[in-house]
Design a protein around this motif. Structure first.
Motif, PDB file in Angstrom:
ATOM      1  N   MET A  86      35.615  52.449  25.074  1.00 46.25           N
ATOM      2  CA  MET A  86      34.254  52.752  25.488  1.00 46.25           C
ATOM      3  C   MET A  86      33.910  52.045  26.805  1.00 46.25           C
ATOM      4  SD  MET A  86      31.407  54.350  24.889  1.00 46.25           S
ATOM      5  CE  MET A  86      31.489  54.798  23.144  1.00 46.25           C
ATOM      6  N   VAL A  87      34.234  50.730  26.861  1.00 45.34           N
ATOM      7  CA  VAL A  87      33.937  49.973  28.083  1.00 45.34           C
ATOM      8  C   VAL A  87      34.739  50.505  29.248  1.00 45.34           C
ATOM      9  CG1 VAL A  87      34.046  47.706  29.164  1.00 45.34           C
ATOM     10  CG2 VAL A  87      33.306  47.914  26.785  1.00 45.34           C
ATOM     11  N   MET A  88      36.037  50.778  29.009  1.00 42.81           N
ATOM     12  CA  MET A  88      36.888  51.287  30.083  1.00 42.81           C
ATOM     13  C   MET A  88      36.412  52.656  30.563  1.00 42.81           C
ATOM     14  SD  MET A  88      38.933  48.990  30.911  1.00 42.81           S
ATOM     15  CE  MET A  88      39.857  50.022  32.059  1.00 42.81           C
ATOM     16  N   GLU A  89      35.968  53.501  29.641  1.00 39.65           N
ATOM     17  CA  GLU A  89      35.461  54.816  30.042  1.00 39.65           C
ATOM     18  C   GLU A  89      34.229  54.670  30.927  1.00 39.65           C
ATOM     19  OE1 GLU A  89      34.749  57.135  26.607  1.00 39.65           O
ATOM     20  OE2 GLU A  89      36.864  57.286  26.042  1.00 39.65           O
ATOM     21  N   MET A  90      33.352  53.719  30.566  1.00 41.47           N
ATOM     22  CA  MET A  90      32.150  53.501  31.367  1.00 41.47           C
ATOM     23  C   MET A  90      32.516  52.983  32.746  1.00 41.47           C
ATOM     24  SD  MET A  90      28.815  51.142  30.526  1.00 41.47           S
ATOM     25  CE  MET A  90      29.742  49.609  30.733  1.00 41.47           C
ATOM     26  N   LEU A  91      33.466  52.023  32.799  1.00 39.45           N
ATOM     27  CA  LEU A  91      33.886  51.482  34.092  1.00 39.45           C
ATOM     28  C   LEU A  91      34.526  52.558  34.956  1.00 39.45           C
ATOM     29  CD1 LEU A  91      35.372  48.001  33.085  1.00 39.45           C
ATOM     30  CD2 LEU A  91      33.218  48.455  34.264  1.00 39.45           C
TER      31      LEU A  91
ATOM     32  N   PRO B 199      34.222  58.350  41.487  1.00 42.54           N
ATOM     33  CA  PRO B 199      33.569  58.056  40.199  1.00 42.54           C
ATOM     34  C   PRO B 199      32.651  59.205  39.800  1.00 42.54           C
ATOM     35  CG  PRO B 199      33.433  56.173  41.691  1.00 42.54           C
ATOM     36  CD  PRO B 199      33.939  57.314  42.501  1.00 42.54           C
ATOM     37  N   SER B 200      32.605  59.504  38.502  1.00 42.25           N
ATOM     38  CA  SER B 200      31.795  60.638  38.044  1.00 42.25           C
ATOM     39  C   SER B 200      30.299  60.377  38.206  1.00 42.25           C
ATOM     40  CB  SER B 200      32.110  60.952  36.580  1.00 42.25           C
ATOM     41  OG  SER B 200      31.875  59.820  35.752  1.00 42.25           O
ATOM     42  N   THR B 201      29.911  59.110  38.226  1.00 42.41           N
ATOM     43  CA  THR B 201      28.512  58.748  38.440  1.00 42.41           C
ATOM     44  C   THR B 201      28.359  58.194  39.844  1.00 42.41           C
ATOM     45  OG1 THR B 201      28.248  58.184  36.094  1.00 42.41           O
ATOM     46  CG2 THR B 201      26.584  57.353  37.616  1.00 42.41           C
ATOM     47  N   ASP B 202      27.615  58.889  40.678  1.00 41.94           N
ATOM     48  CA  ASP B 202      27.429  58.473  42.068  1.00 41.94           C
ATOM     49  C   ASP B 202      26.233  57.521  42.158  1.00 41.94           C
ATOM     50  OD1 ASP B 202      27.168  58.147  44.775  1.00 41.94           O
ATOM     51  OD2 ASP B 202      27.235  60.284  45.266  1.00 41.94           O
TER      52      ASP B 202
ATOM     53  N   PRO C 249      39.402  53.909  40.866  1.00 41.70           N
ATOM     54  CA  PRO C 249      40.598  53.241  40.350  1.00 41.70           C
ATOM     55  C   PRO C 249      41.006  52.106  41.284  1.00 41.70           C
ATOM     56  CG  PRO C 249      40.876  55.632  40.347  1.00 41.70           C
ATOM     57  CD  PRO C 249      39.611  55.350  41.096  1.00 41.70           C
ATOM     58  N   PRO C 250      41.545  51.006  40.752  1.00 40.65           N
ATOM     59  CA  PRO C 250      41.952  49.879  41.614  1.00 40.65           C
ATOM     60  C   PRO C 250      42.916  50.325  42.703  1.00 40.65           C
ATOM     61  CG  PRO C 250      42.035  49.256  39.309  1.00 40.65           C
ATOM     62  CD  PRO C 250      41.794  50.735  39.332  1.00 40.65           C
ATOM     63  N   GLN C 251      42.652  49.905  43.925  1.00 37.82           N
ATOM     64  CA  GLN C 251      43.502  50.260  45.050  1.00 37.82           C
ATOM     65  C   GLN C 251      44.793  49.444  45.019  1.00 37.82           C
ATOM     66  OE1 GLN C 251      40.361  49.395  45.016  1.00 37.82           O
ATOM     67  NE2 GLN C 251      39.130  50.408  46.577  1.00 37.82           N
ATOM     68  N   PRO C 252      45.896  50.059  45.399  1.00 37.98           N
ATOM     69  CA  PRO C 252      47.199  49.369  45.331  1.00 37.98           C
ATOM     70  C   PRO C 252      47.398  48.400  46.496  1.00 37.98           C
ATOM     71  CG  PRO C 252      47.503  51.572  46.206  1.00 37.98           C
ATOM     72  CD  PRO C 252      46.031  51.452  45.844  1.00 37.98           C
ATOM     73  N   SER C 253      46.692  47.292  46.488  1.00 38.72           N
ATOM     74  CA  SER C 253      46.830  46.289  47.548  1.00 38.72           C
ATOM     75  C   SER C 253      46.987  44.916  46.926  1.00 38.72           C
ATOM     76  CB  SER C 253      45.612  46.323  48.482  1.00 38.72           C
ATOM     77  OG  SER C 253      45.696  45.269  49.430  1.00 38.72           O
ATOM     78  N   LEU C 254      48.218  44.422  46.891  1.00 41.64           N
ATOM     79  CA  LEU C 254      48.482  43.120  46.296  1.00 41.64           C
ATOM     80  C   LEU C 254      47.787  42.019  47.087  1.00 41.64           C
ATOM     81  CD1 LEU C 254      49.973  41.384  44.228  1.00 41.64           C
ATOM     82  CD2 LEU C 254      51.939  41.350  45.781  1.00 41.64           C
ATOM     83  N   ILE C 255      47.810  42.121  48.417  1.00 41.88           N
ATOM     84  CA  ILE C 255      47.206  41.089  49.257  1.00 41.88           C
ATOM     85  C   ILE C 255      45.709  40.996  48.999  1.00 41.88           C
ATOM     86  CG2 ILE C 255      46.659  40.434  51.635  1.00 41.88           C
ATOM     87  CD1 ILE C 255      49.343  41.571  52.471  1.00 41.88           C
ATOM     88  N   LEU C 256      45.037  42.149  48.965  1.00 38.02           N
ATOM     89  CA  LEU C 256      43.596  42.148  48.747  1.00 38.02           C
ATOM     90  C   LEU C 256      43.244  41.637  47.348  1.00 38.02           C
ATOM     91  CD1 LEU C 256      40.948  42.762  50.108  1.00 38.02           C
ATOM     92  CD2 LEU C 256      41.134  45.143  49.359  1.00 38.02           C
ATOM     93  N   THR C 257      44.075  41.969  46.376  1.00 40.57           N
ATOM     94  CA  THR C 257      43.847  41.483  45.012  1.00 40.57           C
ATOM     95  C   THR C 257      43.969  39.964  44.955  1.00 40.57           C
ATOM     96  OG1 THR C 257      44.688  43.549  44.066  1.00 40.57           O
ATOM     97  CG2 THR C 257      44.627  41.618  42.623  1.00 40.57           C
TER      98      THR C 257
END
Length: 267
Positions: A1-6, A154-157, A12-20
Motif C-alpha cells: 500500500m505504501v509503495m503503491e502510494m509512493l 507519476p500518476s498524481t501530478d 522511479p529512482p534514477q540510476p545514479s550511484l554518485i547522486l545517491t
C-alpha cells in the motif's frame, strides 16, 4: 500500500550511484549538525556562538556576518542559474524546479543585502561548509530532475500544488525575517523576544516556512532526491530551533513557556 502510494507521486529512482551517495551523506551531515545543535555545538555564525577565539584556543578565520551569509547562498544561486542555462529544452517541471531554487537563494541574498541587520562575525570555514551543503542540494536536485527524463510520470501530478506551497513558504519566511530585522532599532544591540506573525506560537516560524518552501520544491520535482535533502534539512532545523528556544529561555525570564520551537502546538 505504501509503495503503491509512493509510486503514484514519485518518479522511479534514477540510476545514479554518485547522486545517491551524495544524498545519503548530505542527510547524515545535516541531521548530525542538527543533533549537535541540541548538544550546544553550534555553527559559528550566530548569537549562539561567541566570536571570541581565545575562549577555546581556536585559530579560526573570521569574516563579517553579512559576507558569511552571502557565501552561504550565492554558490547555490549560481548552480540554479546554470541549471536553467545548461539544460535547454527541458520540461516545464524541470524549469519550475530550477526556477524555484533560483528564487529561493536570490531571495536569501537580497535579504542579506537589504533586510537583515548584522553585528557579529562568522567563521569562514563554517561558511564554506554551509555553502557547499546548499550548493550540493541545489545541484543534486537539478541533476536528479534531469535524470528523470524518459521515466514514467507519476500518476498524481503535484506540480502546481508544489508551486503554491513554495510561494507560501518563501512569503512566510520573508515576512518573519522582516519582523526579526525590525526588532532592534538603529544602534541597539540587545536581543528581544520576537513578536508578531507566528512568533506567538513558535520561536522559529521562519524555519518552519523555509521547510515549507522545500516541501513545495519536492512536490514540484516529484523525484526522490529533494525529499532526501528535505529530510536532512528538517533534521538540522529541528535541532536549530530547539537550540534557539533553549537560548531564549536562558536569556529571558519572561519567555512564554507555551511557545513551541518549530511546529505550532507540537514541537
Amino acid at each position: 500500500m505504501v509503495m503503491e502510494m509512493l509510486n503514484s507521486i514519485i518518479y522511479p529512482p534514477q540510476p545514479s550511484l554518485i547522486l545517491t551517495i551524495i544524498s545519503a551523506i548530505e542527510v547524515l551531515v545535516l541531521c548530525n549538525a542538527g543533533f549537535m545543535e541540541t548538544k550546544g555545538t553550534h555553527m559559528q555564525y550566530s548569537k549562539f556562538w561567541s566570536s571570541s577565539t581565545t575562549a577555546n584556543g581556536s585559530d579560526d578565520r573570521r569574516i563579517s556576518s553579512r559576507v558569511g551569509m552571502l557565501i552561504f547562498y550565492t554558490p547555490a544561486l549560481f548552480a540554479g542559474v546554470l541549471g536553467l542555462i545548461l539544460f535547454p529544452g527541458e520540461s516545464l517541471r524541470f524549469y519550475l524546479v530550477a526556477a524555484s531554487l533560483v528564487v529561493h537563494f536570490l531571495k536569501r541574498d537580497i535579504e542579506v543585502l537589504f533586510v537583515h541587520k548584522f553585528s557579529g562575525s562568522s567563521s569562514l570555514d563554517h561558511s564554506i561548509i554551509i555553502a557547499t551543503s546548499y550548493f550540493v542540494i541545489t545541484a543534486g536536485t537539478i541533476y536528479g530532475q534531469y535524470l528523470s527524463r524518459g521515466l514514467p510520470e507519476p500518476s498524481t501530478d503535484l506540480t502546481f500544488a508544489g508551486v503554491a506551497i513554495f510561494l507560501i513558504g518563501i512569503t512566510g519566511n520573508f515576512y518573519h525575517h522582516y519582523i526579526l530585522s525590525n526588532l532592534r532599532k538603529e544602534g541597539e544591540k540587545q536581543y528581544k523576544i520576537p513578536r508578531g506573525g507566528l512568533f506567538g506560537l513558535v520561536i522559529c516560524p521562519h524555519y518552519a516556512f523555509e521547510l515549507l518552501g522545500f516541501v513545495g520544491i519536492c512536490l514540484i520535482s516529484q523525484t526522490i532526491y529533494p525529499f532526501l535533502f528535505l529530510l536532512g534539512m528538517s533534521g538540522y532545523l529541528v535541532g536549530r530551533s530547539y537550540a534557539t528556544k533553549k537560548w531564549y529561555i536562558s536569556k529571558f525570564e519572561d519567555f512564554p513557556k507555551d511557545v513551541k520551537a518549530l511546529i505550532p502546538f507540537v514541537f
